[in-house]
Enzyme design. Structure first.
Site, PDB file in Angstrom:
ATOM      1  CG  ASP A 158      -1.884  -1.109   1.273  1.00  0.00           C
ATOM      2  OD1 ASP A 158      -2.171  -1.670   0.203  1.00  0.00           O
ATOM      3  OD2 ASP A 158      -2.365  -1.434   2.373  1.00  0.00           O
TER       4      ASP A 158
HETATM    5  N1  URA Z   1      -1.332  -5.843   4.009  1.00  0.00           N
HETATM    6  C1  URA Z   1      -1.794  -4.588   3.984  1.00  0.00           C
HETATM    7  O1  URA Z   1      -2.834  -4.286   4.562  1.00  0.00           O
HETATM    8  N2  URA Z   1      -1.098  -3.665   3.285  1.00  0.00           N
HETATM    9  C2  URA Z   1       0.069  -3.932   2.672  1.00  0.00           C
HETATM   10  O2  URA Z   1       0.672  -3.038   2.085  1.00  0.00           O
HETATM   11  C3  URA Z   1       0.551  -5.249   2.707  1.00  0.00           C
HETATM   12  C4  URA Z   1      -0.171  -6.187   3.381  1.00  0.00           C
END
Ligand code: URA
Length: 243
Positions: free
Chosen positions: A101
């Site tokens: 993310d």
């Molecule tokens: N899980 C999440 O919520 N975000 C990420 O970036 C990776 C795994």
């Protein structure tokens, strides 16, 4: 392959810079100066640029410590991408293996090796991904058990069993530091898993993917090439199906 692409892939410069320099006579192929940027370089040719031999490396592998605020994409008209951070390389074929993310930090493998990427991401291989997280809430044995049993997150997702380790809890701030290992990579997976148990992820950083661990010497935004051992470990772990 075109001469300008050959040199750009090896990080010598951008295609437009290289075209100009090739036209001025900076490149040789098998001992002859070649001024045509579109010249097709034969297999096994010896290429030089400004007097230096440039060998072609077909696969490139970088470990990036992704900082918050950049997106896991190859290009974007407005936002900075993880590929923009690999300044050493002007290769046009690099991509991130999977996505973190925008606000997540940590280990991201950047490569042009589609076969390795496919196998690392394939749902049937269940590659371990380890994250460090700071959680708003006090994580307890209850969550450890719920995650180990395969949590029903929502109508779309029942997570596979995940290992949750409590590193530290702070009753005053009502926060917990944890390490969590997941074996799949669904959209916002870790955030959704904690939301499903009434908690919120405040900070998330990936520290391991398969056999590859984030180099602690890399600050957010920094990267380095993988060592030969790291590449081989990823490839051999994978092909032996040991994940
Ligand atoms: N899980 C999440 O919520 N975000 C990420 O970036 C990776 C795994």
């Amino acid at each position: 392959m075109r001469l300008d692409k050959y040199l750009a892939d090896m990080g010598i410069g951008t295609r437009s810079e290289l075209k100009a320099k090739i036209r001025k006579g900076s490149a040789t192929v098998n001992g002859s100066i070649i001024k045509d940027p579109g010249f097709q370089v034969p297999a096994q040719a010896i290429v030089t640029f400004c007097g230096q031999t440039v060998s072609y490396e077909s696969n490139a592998y970088y470990m990036l410590n992704k900082p918050a605020g950049v997106i896991s994409a190859t290009e974007d008209p407005k936002l900075k991408t993880v590929i923009d951070l690999i300044e050493e390389s002007h290769r046009t074929d690099l991509f991130p293996v999977g996505r973190l993310d925008k606000d997540t930090e940590g280990l991201l493998l950047i490569t042009n090796d589609g076969a390795l990427s496919h196998r690392l991401l394939s749902p049937k291989h269940h590659v371990d991904k380890v994250y460090y997280a700071i959680i708003s809430g006090i994580v307890s044995k209850q969550e450890i058990t719920a995650f180990a049993n395969g949590l029903k997150v929502d109508d779309d997702l029942t997570a596979m069993p995940a290992d949750l380790t409590i590193l530290h809890t702070d009753p005053e701030k009502v926060t917990s530091e944890v390490e969590i290992t997941i074996r799949e990579g669904k959209f916002h997976q870790i955030k959704r898993m904690f939301e499903a148990v009434g908690m919120k992820v405040m900070y998330l950083k990936r520290i391991k993917m398969g056999s590859l661990s984030l180099d602690p010497a890399l600050s957010p935004g920094e990267y380095r090439r993988l060592t030969q051992d790291e590449v081989e470990a990823l490839q051999s772990n994978e092909t032996k199906g040991t994940y």
